[in-house]
Motif scaffolding. Sequence first.
Motif, PDB file in Angstrom:
ATOM      1  N   ALA A  93     -27.185   0.601  -1.644  1.00  0.00           N
ATOM      2  CA  ALA A  93     -26.749   1.340  -2.834  1.00  0.00           C
ATOM      3  C   ALA A  93     -25.565   2.255  -2.545  1.00  0.00           C
ATOM      4  O   ALA A  93     -24.865   2.683  -3.472  1.00  0.00           O
ATOM      5  CB  ALA A  93     -27.913   2.147  -3.406  1.00  0.00           C
ATOM      6  N   ASP A  94     -25.327   2.562  -1.262  1.00  0.00           N
ATOM      7  CA  ASP A  94     -24.218   3.433  -0.898  1.00  0.00           C
ATOM      8  C   ASP A  94     -22.920   2.671  -0.664  1.00  0.00           C
ATOM      9  O   ASP A  94     -21.907   3.274  -0.280  1.00  0.00           O
ATOM     10  CB  ASP A  94     -24.571   4.225   0.365  1.00  0.00           C
ATOM     11  N   LEU A  95     -22.921   1.361  -0.904  1.00  0.00           N
ATOM     12  CA  LEU A  95     -21.711   0.571  -0.704  1.00  0.00           C
ATOM     13  C   LEU A  95     -20.924   0.417  -2.000  1.00  0.00           C
ATOM     14  O   LEU A  95     -21.495   0.328  -3.088  1.00  0.00           O
ATOM     15  CB  LEU A  95     -22.053  -0.821  -0.159  1.00  0.00           C
ATOM     16  N   VAL A  96     -19.610   0.359  -1.854  1.00  0.00           N
ATOM     17  CA  VAL A  96     -18.707   0.121  -2.976  1.00  0.00           C
ATOM     18  C   VAL A  96     -17.916  -1.148  -2.676  1.00  0.00           C
ATOM     19  O   VAL A  96     -17.316  -1.272  -1.595  1.00  0.00           O
ATOM     20  CB  VAL A  96     -17.737   1.306  -3.183  1.00  0.00           C
ATOM     21  N   GLY A  97     -17.937  -2.098  -3.605  1.00  0.00           N
ATOM     22  CA  GLY A  97     -17.169  -3.331  -3.441  1.00  0.00           C
ATOM     23  C   GLY A  97     -15.927  -3.297  -4.294  1.00  0.00           C
ATOM     24  O   GLY A  97     -16.007  -3.074  -5.512  1.00  0.00           O
ATOM     25  N   VAL A  98     -14.772  -3.506  -3.681  1.00  0.00           N
ATOM     26  CA  VAL A  98     -13.491  -3.422  -4.377  1.00  0.00           C
ATOM     27  C   VAL A  98     -12.735  -4.736  -4.229  1.00  0.00           C
ATOM     28  O   VAL A  98     -12.544  -5.225  -3.113  1.00  0.00           O
ATOM     29  CB  VAL A  98     -12.629  -2.262  -3.833  1.00  0.00           C
ATOM     30  N   GLU A  99     -12.326  -5.309  -5.354  1.00  0.00           N
ATOM     31  CA  GLU A  99     -11.527  -6.540  -5.336  1.00  0.00           C
ATOM     32  C   GLU A  99     -10.092  -6.229  -4.942  1.00  0.00           C
ATOM     33  O   GLU A  99      -9.496  -5.268  -5.427  1.00  0.00           O
ATOM     34  CB  GLU A  99     -11.529  -7.190  -6.726  1.00  0.00           C
ATOM     35  N   ARG A 100      -9.553  -7.072  -4.073  1.00  0.00           N
ATOM     36  CA  ARG A 100      -8.172  -6.916  -3.641  1.00  0.00           C
ATOM     37  C   ARG A 100      -7.487  -8.287  -3.613  1.00  0.00           C
ATOM     38  O   ARG A 100      -8.159  -9.322  -3.559  1.00  0.00           O
ATOM     39  CB  ARG A 100      -8.123  -6.281  -2.254  1.00  0.00           C
ATOM     40  N   PRO A 101      -6.156  -8.302  -3.651  1.00  0.00           N
ATOM     41  CA  PRO A 101      -5.444  -9.581  -3.508  1.00  0.00           C
ATOM     42  C   PRO A 101      -5.775 -10.227  -2.171  1.00  0.00           C
ATOM     43  O   PRO A 101      -6.218  -9.554  -1.230  1.00  0.00           O
ATOM     44  CB  PRO A 101      -3.962  -9.172  -3.588  1.00  0.00           C
ATOM     45  N   ALA A 102      -5.561 -11.531  -2.085  1.00  0.00           N
ATOM     46  CA  ALA A 102      -5.834 -12.268  -0.845  1.00  0.00           C
ATOM     47  C   ALA A 102      -4.731 -11.961   0.165  1.00  0.00           C
ATOM     48  O   ALA A 102      -3.823 -12.764   0.421  1.00  0.00           O
ATOM     49  CB  ALA A 102      -5.922 -13.757  -1.123  1.00  0.00           C
ATOM     50  N   TYR A 103      -4.841 -10.771   0.749  1.00  0.00           N
ATOM     51  CA  TYR A 103      -3.858 -10.297   1.730  1.00  0.00           C
ATOM     52  C   TYR A 103      -4.611  -9.779   2.947  1.00  0.00           C
ATOM     53  O   TYR A 103      -5.446  -8.880   2.830  1.00  0.00           O
ATOM     54  CB  TYR A 103      -2.987  -9.194   1.126  1.00  0.00           C
ATOM     55  N   ALA A 104      -4.341 -10.332   4.091  1.00  0.00           N
ATOM     56  CA  ALA A 104      -5.070  -9.987   5.311  1.00  0.00           C
ATOM     57  C   ALA A 104      -4.585  -8.663   5.891  1.00  0.00           C
ATOM     58  O   ALA A 104      -3.391  -8.344   5.851  1.00  0.00           O
ATOM     59  CB  ALA A 104      -4.904 -11.097   6.341  1.00  0.00           C
ATOM     60  N   THR A 105      -5.522  -7.885   6.456  1.00  0.00           N
ATOM     61  CA  THR A 105      -5.179  -6.638   7.118  1.00  0.00           C
ATOM     62  C   THR A 105      -5.774  -6.631   8.525  1.00  0.00           C
ATOM     63  O   THR A 105      -6.720  -7.367   8.831  1.00  0.00           O
ATOM     64  CB  THR A 105      -5.728  -5.421   6.348  1.00  0.00           C
ATOM     65  N   ALA A 106      -5.227  -5.764   9.374  1.00  0.00           N
ATOM     66  CA  ALA A 106      -5.734  -5.630  10.734  1.00  0.00           C
ATOM     67  C   ALA A 106      -7.167  -5.104  10.727  1.00  0.00           C
ATOM     68  O   ALA A 106      -7.988  -5.492  11.564  1.00  0.00           O
ATOM     69  CB  ALA A 106      -4.828  -4.696  11.531  1.00  0.00           C
ATOM     70  N   VAL A 142      -4.650 -21.097  -5.317  1.00  0.00           N
ATOM     71  CA  VAL A 142      -5.596 -20.896  -6.407  1.00  0.00           C
ATOM     72  C   VAL A 142      -5.859 -19.400  -6.543  1.00  0.00           C
ATOM     73  O   VAL A 142      -5.408 -18.590  -5.731  1.00  0.00           O
ATOM     74  CB  VAL A 142      -6.907 -21.678  -6.172  1.00  0.00           C
ATOM     75  N   GLU A 143      -6.631 -19.022  -7.568  1.00  0.00           N
ATOM     76  CA  GLU A 143      -6.913 -17.607  -7.797  1.00  0.00           C
ATOM     77  C   GLU A 143      -7.999 -17.144  -6.829  1.00  0.00           C
ATOM     78  O   GLU A 143      -9.187 -17.398  -7.026  1.00  0.00           O
ATOM     79  CB  GLU A 143      -7.365 -17.368  -9.241  1.00  0.00           C
ATOM     80  N   THR A 144      -7.560 -16.478  -5.791  1.00  0.00           N
ATOM     81  CA  THR A 144      -8.448 -16.051  -4.712  1.00  0.00           C
ATOM     82  C   THR A 144      -8.365 -14.539  -4.564  1.00  0.00           C
ATOM     83  O   THR A 144      -7.293 -13.945  -4.691  1.00  0.00           O
ATOM     84  CB  THR A 144      -8.053 -16.718  -3.388  1.00  0.00           C
ATOM     85  N   ARG A 145      -9.513 -13.918  -4.291  1.00  0.00           N
ATOM     86  CA  ARG A 145      -9.575 -12.479  -4.090  1.00  0.00           C
ATOM     87  C   ARG A 145     -10.383 -12.173  -2.831  1.00  0.00           C
ATOM     88  O   ARG A 145     -11.258 -12.936  -2.426  1.00  0.00           O
ATOM     89  CB  ARG A 145     -10.238 -11.782  -5.276  1.00  0.00           C
ATOM     90  N   LEU A 146     -10.095 -11.024  -2.230  1.00  0.00           N
ATOM     91  CA  LEU A 146     -10.923 -10.452  -1.193  1.00  0.00           C
ATOM     92  C   LEU A 146     -11.732  -9.326  -1.811  1.00  0.00           C
ATOM     93  O   LEU A 146     -11.190  -8.517  -2.571  1.00  0.00           O
ATOM     94  CB  LEU A 146     -10.073  -9.889  -0.053  1.00  0.00           C
ATOM     95  N   ILE A 147     -13.005  -9.269  -1.506  1.00  0.00           N
ATOM     96  CA  ILE A 147     -13.829  -8.151  -1.940  1.00  0.00           C
ATOM     97  C   ILE A 147     -14.256  -7.407  -0.683  1.00  0.00           C
ATOM     98  O   ILE A 147     -14.941  -7.955   0.184  1.00  0.00           O
ATOM     99  CB  ILE A 147     -15.051  -8.611  -2.750  1.00  0.00           C
ATOM    100  N   GLU A 148     -13.784  -6.174  -0.569  1.00  0.00           N
ATOM    101  CA  GLU A 148     -14.108  -5.331   0.575  1.00  0.00           C
ATOM    102  C   GLU A 148     -15.294  -4.437   0.215  1.00  0.00           C
ATOM    103  O   GLU A 148     -15.301  -3.795  -0.844  1.00  0.00           O
ATOM    104  CB  GLU A 148     -12.916  -4.456   0.960  1.00  0.00           C
ATOM    105  N   TYR A 149     -16.259  -4.366   1.088  1.00  0.00           N
ATOM    106  CA  TYR A 149     -17.435  -3.526   0.879  1.00  0.00           C
ATOM    107  C   TYR A 149     -17.386  -2.377   1.883  1.00  0.00           C
ATOM    108  O   TYR A 149     -17.386  -2.592   3.096  1.00  0.00           O
ATOM    109  CB  TYR A 149     -18.715  -4.337   1.066  1.00  0.00           C
ATOM    110  N   ARG A 150     -17.350  -1.142   1.349  1.00  0.00           N
ATOM    111  CA  ARG A 150     -17.238   0.057   2.178  1.00  0.00           C
ATOM    112  C   ARG A 150     -18.359   1.034   1.871  1.00  0.00           C
ATOM    113  O   ARG A 150     -18.901   1.054   0.757  1.00  0.00           O
ATOM    114  CB  ARG A 150     -15.889   0.749   1.932  1.00  0.00           C
ATOM    115  N   VAL A 151     -18.677   1.844   2.871  1.00  0.00           N
ATOM    116  CA  VAL A 151     -19.646   2.914   2.663  1.00  0.00           C
ATOM    117  C   VAL A 151     -18.975   4.000   1.833  1.00  0.00           C
ATOM    118  O   VAL A 151     -17.921   4.515   2.218  1.00  0.00           O
ATOM    119  CB  VAL A 151     -20.133   3.486   4.005  1.00  0.00           C
ATOM    120  N   ALA A 152     -19.560   4.319   0.678  1.00  0.00           N
ATOM    121  CA  ALA A 152     -18.967   5.313  -0.211  1.00  0.00           C
ATOM    122  C   ALA A 152     -18.959   6.680   0.464  1.00  0.00           C
ATOM    123  O   ALA A 152     -19.957   7.108   1.052  1.00  0.00           O
ATOM    124  CB  ALA A 152     -19.746   5.376  -1.522  1.00  0.00           C
ATOM    125  N   THR A 153     -17.820   7.358   0.370  1.00  0.00           N
ATOM    126  CA  THR A 153     -17.679   8.691   0.970  1.00  0.00           C
ATOM    127  C   THR A 153     -17.476   9.771  -0.071  1.00  0.00           C
ATOM    128  O   THR A 153     -17.492  10.954   0.263  1.00  0.00           O
ATOM    129  CB  THR A 153     -16.485   8.716   1.939  1.00  0.00           C
TER     130      THR A 153
END
Length: 250
Positions: A93-106, A142-153
């Motif tokens: 329940a403390d996680l937040v999922g955010v949609e982002r473009p399909a762009y890779a990060t370190a 195609v229409e692709t997204r990354l969904i990042e899940y982070r601990v809400a701060t």
Amino acid sequence: MNTQTTQSPQFYLTAPAQCPYLEAERERKVFTHLVGPRAGEMNDLLTQGGFRRSQNIAYRPACEHCRACVSVRIVAGEFLLGRSLRRIQARNADLVGVERPAYATAEQFDLFRTYLDSRHQRGGMADMSLDDYKVMVEETHVETRLIEYRVATGLLEEEGELVAVALSDFMVDGLSMVYSFFNPAYVKRSLGSFMIIDHVARARTMGLPYVYLGYWVKGSRKMDYKKRFQPQEHLTGQGWERADPGDFEA
């Protein structure tokens, strides 16, 4: 590499190789390229027909003597959280999922490497570099997204600890989970299952009927987790049919 853009896609067959799920089997795949202005439409049609996407390739099993791989999709509108899945949802329940473009990060790649080194040391992706990861994420028509899940701060979304990532295609009739990974140190969170629960919720919000999970492989213990997400449909010779619990018996 052939990058044909004709109206009718050309299909190819791979040579036999060791099956990654069943030791006694040899796998073959039929595949085509997803390029050009109709790539999204073609990806939708092929996914509905049991194909999976990897970069600009759509593929499905075409094994000579084995039919263990079964395409699975969750019926999002009827999905019910059982007791164990409710516990997983509560633990995250403390996680937040955010949609982002399909762009890779370190940062994503560091988590990806941690996941591979813990869970898939001998797999086909074990030696992937940052450049390889960028190709996996960004090489899509195609229409692709990354969904990042982070601990809400309570601060900015980007400041919480990144614990899981899903690479997903957004299709006309659902979400297709192409690949997901997570921090294996948080085993009690069951992050893989949580991401599926979250995708069902997202599909419902978007008015989409399905979440595509790829293949359930009869006889492969590593695929047993897909049994938990009901109701679901399996692709058969007669089309998509509602799965019965008995269908999962070995």
